[in-house]
Structures are given as C-alpha cells and as structure tokens.
Design a protein around this motif. Sequence first.
Motif, short mmCIF file in Angstrom:
data_model
loop_
_atom_site.label_atom_id
_atom_site.label_comp_id
_atom_site.label_asym_id
_atom_site.label_seq_id
_atom_site.Cartn_x
_atom_site.Cartn_y
_atom_site.Cartn_z
N PRO A 121 -2.24 0.10 -17.65
CA PRO A 121 -2.40 0.19 -16.20
C PRO A 121 -1.10 -0.12 -15.47
CG PRO A 121 -3.38 -1.84 -17.03
CD PRO A 121 -3.00 -1.02 -18.23
N VAL A 122 -0.98 0.41 -14.27
CA VAL A 122 0.21 0.22 -13.43
C VAL A 122 -0.24 -0.21 -12.05
CG1 VAL A 122 2.19 1.37 -12.36
CG2 VAL A 122 1.57 1.91 -14.72
N PHE A 123 0.47 -1.16 -11.47
CA PHE A 123 0.14 -1.65 -10.13
C PHE A 123 0.22 -0.53 -9.10
CE2 PHE A 123 1.60 -3.14 -5.99
CZ PHE A 123 0.64 -4.10 -5.68
N GLU A 124 -0.76 -0.49 -8.22
CA GLU A 124 -0.75 0.41 -7.07
C GLU A 124 -1.10 -0.42 -5.84
OE1 GLU A 124 0.26 3.42 -7.01
OE2 GLU A 124 0.32 3.89 -9.16
N LEU A 125 -0.24 -0.42 -4.87
CA LEU A 125 -0.48 -1.18 -3.65
C LEU A 125 -1.70 -0.63 -2.93
CD1 LEU A 125 0.67 -3.45 -1.83
CD2 LEU A 125 1.95 -1.68 -0.60
N ASN A 126 -2.73 -1.46 -2.80
CA ASN A 126 -3.98 -1.00 -2.20
C ASN A 126 -4.05 -1.28 -0.70
OD1 ASN A 126 -4.35 -3.76 -2.22
ND2 ASN A 126 -5.96 -3.74 -3.78
#
Length: 386
Positions: A369-374
């Motif tokens: 998984p990769v961080f995604e700014l929500n």
Amino acid sequence: MMNCGVPLRKDCDGRSNPAQKEIKGTVKQTMKVTVIGGGNIGTLMAAEMSAKGHEVTVYTSKPEKWNREIEVYDPQDRLILTGEMDKITSNMQEAVCDATIIWITMPAQTFLELEGKLLPYVKRGQYIGVVPGSGGAEFAFRQLINEGCVLFGLQRVHSIARLKEYGKSVYMLGRKNLLEIGAIPADASVKVGTILEQMFDMPCISLPNYLSVTLTPSNPILHTTRLYSMFKDYSPNVVYVRNFLFYEEWDVESAEWLIACDRELQALCGVIPLELKEVKSLQEYYESYDAEAMAKKLKSIKAFKGLTSPMKQTEQGWIPDFDSRYFVADFPYGLKIIKDIAKLFNVSTPHIDEVWMWYKNVMVHSEMPVFELNICNRDEFIRLYS
C-alpha cells in the motif's frame, strides 16, 4: 511549551544532551500501559515503563516467544534494568480495553489495518501514542480521533534501541536529550507532556500541533535520500559484492540529496499557515550546513556504528531488500506524505519528486500500500491540527 532546564553534555549521537537521569525510582501515578509491537523500540519502552512501576501489557503476534521479564543492556553489554511485563497477548481486546496509554510502535504501512483492529475496543479519553509519530498516523487513525481518543506522537524515538534477543532482551544505545510531542487535539499536548516527563525521566517539549511531528525530516528524508543515492543505478541484473554500512560509509552525494530534499521540506513549512518552527532542518539538527560536513557527521555518530544497509544476499551477490521497513515504510508512508502535502499547497519539490519516482519505478510490481492524502481542501487540512 514545557522545558525543564538541566546541564548540557554530549549525547552519543553527537548532539547537545542534558545530563541523563537514571531510569529508576518510584512513579507518582501507576498507569496501565499497552505497547503494540515487539520490535526494537517497543521492547525497550515496555521494559522501561515496567521498571518504573507501570502495569505493562505487550500486544504481539508471537506471545509464546516472550519472557515475562525483559532485560535492557547498555552498549557495553552491561545489564542496566529489568522490567516485568504484566501481560503478553495476541488478543487486541484484552490488550487495550483498560489501558490508559496505548503505544503504537508498528511500521506506518500497518496503520490502516491496525485502526480496524483497535476501533471496536478503544474508549473516549484513551491516549494513543505513535513512536515515532510520522507516517501519516493522523490520517490513518482519524476514526479513533473521532471516537474521542487523544492521538499524540513523538518527533523522534526517545532512544535508539536494538534487539539483543527477541522477546527477552534489548540494547539501549543512547537516550535523547528530550522528548518533543504533538497531539490531536493540539491543546492535549501539555497534559501528555506532563505524563511523559514522569514516564521517561526526561524533559518534554509540547509542540504547537501534530503536523510538527508529521513533517519531521527524520527517516522520510534521511533514509530515502541515502537509499536513492546508493541504489539509483540498480536494475534486476545488478548485484553488489557486499552489504554497505548505511551510516559509516555515508558519502557526499548522499548528503547533497539529503540537503536538497530537506530544503524543499523547509520551503513547504514556510507556506503552511501553522506554527512549524519546531520542524528543524536536518542541517540544524546535525549542525552540518554543507554536504561534506553532513557526510562527516553522519559517518561519525557512535550509536549508528555497525548498522548495515537494507540488503539481502543471493547466490550471485548482494541486492537491495525491498521488503525492508526502510523501503516499505519510509518511502510510501514518509516521503510520499511530504510530497502530497506539498502538492496540496502548490510547493515545488523537484528533488523529492525525483527520489519518489525512482522508488515508484523500482517497486512497479509491488502490491504494498501507498499513502494517499485523504484531504483535498486546505481549510480541512488546517482544521485537523487545531
């Protein structure tokens, strides 16, 4: 902000350090503390807090491999303290339901899954501390925040730690001179700081907001730029003759990339309308203001002696270990967070972008998984840290 003044001396990482207190004595208030994760820092923290008289539970997937008593050794292999665990369990409900403080020492890529495990059992008013506090914890644990938990994070670990024997003993290789913590809600940091000063026997500075923790240029800049410099020419048919020393062989090129990315992060801090003066640049932190001085400094830190690079041996030779925490946490849940926030505030980060794109290309077939700014709105972003 809180800060207890004590005489200065040099710590093992080469920075000015207040005289350290011995880790012993009575506790003014005994607390029920849970440590999630049985790695280097989790093991050390569990032993220290138990030695101070707190009731400590360790949550681990391998409770059968743990002793009730955990020994802590200094760099000269001398036993300095022993902590007795109250409970060691793989049952999350049993681990956290009565805890006053829940310490999370797991890598950032596990945060979202961990939130799902915690959510049914946490209670309003519980303190959830992340060590170190970077990795996008405030985004991953937003449901816990909404449930009324207080989230706080340390800018850096309170001590460098290395396991001696899993579940049994650990090395304390150098305590820091102080703790710096940020919290959500922001005004909770003072109360948290008071608790931690007693818990760790060291001064604690309350940061003005949690973003001061998230943007700390420690592993997300330090590790990623070094790995990029080392392996930017790597391809599947490339092997290396040995495993390199990560810090002791730090070169000028690695330092140049570190400084370039560090400057872009500081430019971002200058644009965000929050107090971020406690996000110290790595140049200031290591008192090294050019590439030659930075390389010399990082090569000389005693606590980093002997640390090898995230590599693994094959029949043909050595190759990068892309399953290492250095890769699967510090890029997608470190550098990527900085990149996404910079994009939200229209700040140019060409060096950070290049390091990130290199990682993305070498991990093109990875399912990690990769961080995604929500958060896509600046006002909502700012409100999170109030």
